[in-house]
Design a protein around this motif. Structure first.
Motif, short mmCIF file in Angstrom:
data_model
loop_
_atom_site.label_atom_id
_atom_site.label_comp_id
_atom_site.label_asym_id
_atom_site.label_seq_id
_atom_site.Cartn_x
_atom_site.Cartn_y
_atom_site.Cartn_z
N ARG A 23 39.56 42.42 33.56
CA ARG A 23 39.08 42.53 34.94
C ARG A 23 37.91 41.58 35.18
O ARG A 23 37.88 40.88 36.20
N ARG A 24 36.97 41.50 34.25
CA ARG A 24 35.83 40.58 34.41
C ARG A 24 36.29 39.12 34.43
O ARG A 24 35.78 38.32 35.21
N GLN A 28 35.80 36.53 37.53
CA GLN A 28 35.15 35.25 37.34
C GLN A 28 36.04 34.11 37.84
O GLN A 28 35.57 33.19 38.51
N GLU A 29 37.34 34.18 37.55
CA GLU A 29 38.26 33.16 38.01
C GLU A 29 38.33 33.14 39.54
O GLU A 29 38.34 32.07 40.15
N GLU A 30 38.33 34.32 40.16
CA GLU A 30 38.34 34.39 41.62
C GLU A 30 37.08 33.76 42.21
O GLU A 30 37.15 33.03 43.20
N ARG A 31 35.93 34.04 41.60
CA ARG A 31 34.68 33.44 42.09
C ARG A 31 34.72 31.92 41.97
O ARG A 31 34.28 31.20 42.86
N LEU A 32 35.25 31.42 40.84
CA LEU A 32 35.34 29.97 40.65
C LEU A 32 36.28 29.33 41.68
O LEU A 32 35.99 28.26 42.21
N ILE A 33 37.39 30.00 41.96
CA ILE A 33 38.33 29.47 42.95
C ILE A 33 37.68 29.45 44.33
O ILE A 33 37.78 28.45 45.07
N LEU A 34 37.00 30.53 44.70
CA LEU A 34 36.33 30.57 46.00
C LEU A 34 35.26 29.49 46.11
O LEU A 34 35.13 28.83 47.14
N THR A 35 34.51 29.29 45.04
CA THR A 35 33.48 28.26 45.05
C THR A 35 34.10 26.88 45.21
O THR A 35 33.59 26.05 45.97
#
Length: 78
Positions: A23-24, A28-35
């Motif tokens: 889950r973490r 983290q991958e979602e945050r990187l994609i959004l960034t």
């Protein structure tokens, strides 16, 4: 019987830890994609304020490739 309970508890705890790690990692991958999307959007909005005609993504890629080739003679087409 108590060793079976302990083994079951250890297996459950191990599974919970693995789920937490997964889950973490996904978060983290979602945050990187959004960034990355936000950075691309900012870049595109800055480019749209630049003088001249707007350019497509491929046109920008061609320009950057040509600029690199101009700087490095070994990358020139044969």
């Amino acid at each position: 019987m108590s060793s079976n309970k302990e083994a079951g508890l250890l297996a459950a705890a191990s599974k919970d830890l693995q789920c937490d790690k997964t889950r973490r990692r996904q978060e983290q991958e979602e945050r990187l994609i959004l960034t990355a999307w936000q950075n691309m959007q900012n870049s595109l909005s800055e480019d749209s304020r630049a003088p001249g005609l707007p350019q497509s993504f491929l046109a920008k890629q061609r320009q950057s490739t040509q600029a690199r080739r101009a700087l490095s003679p070994r990358l020139e087409p044969r």
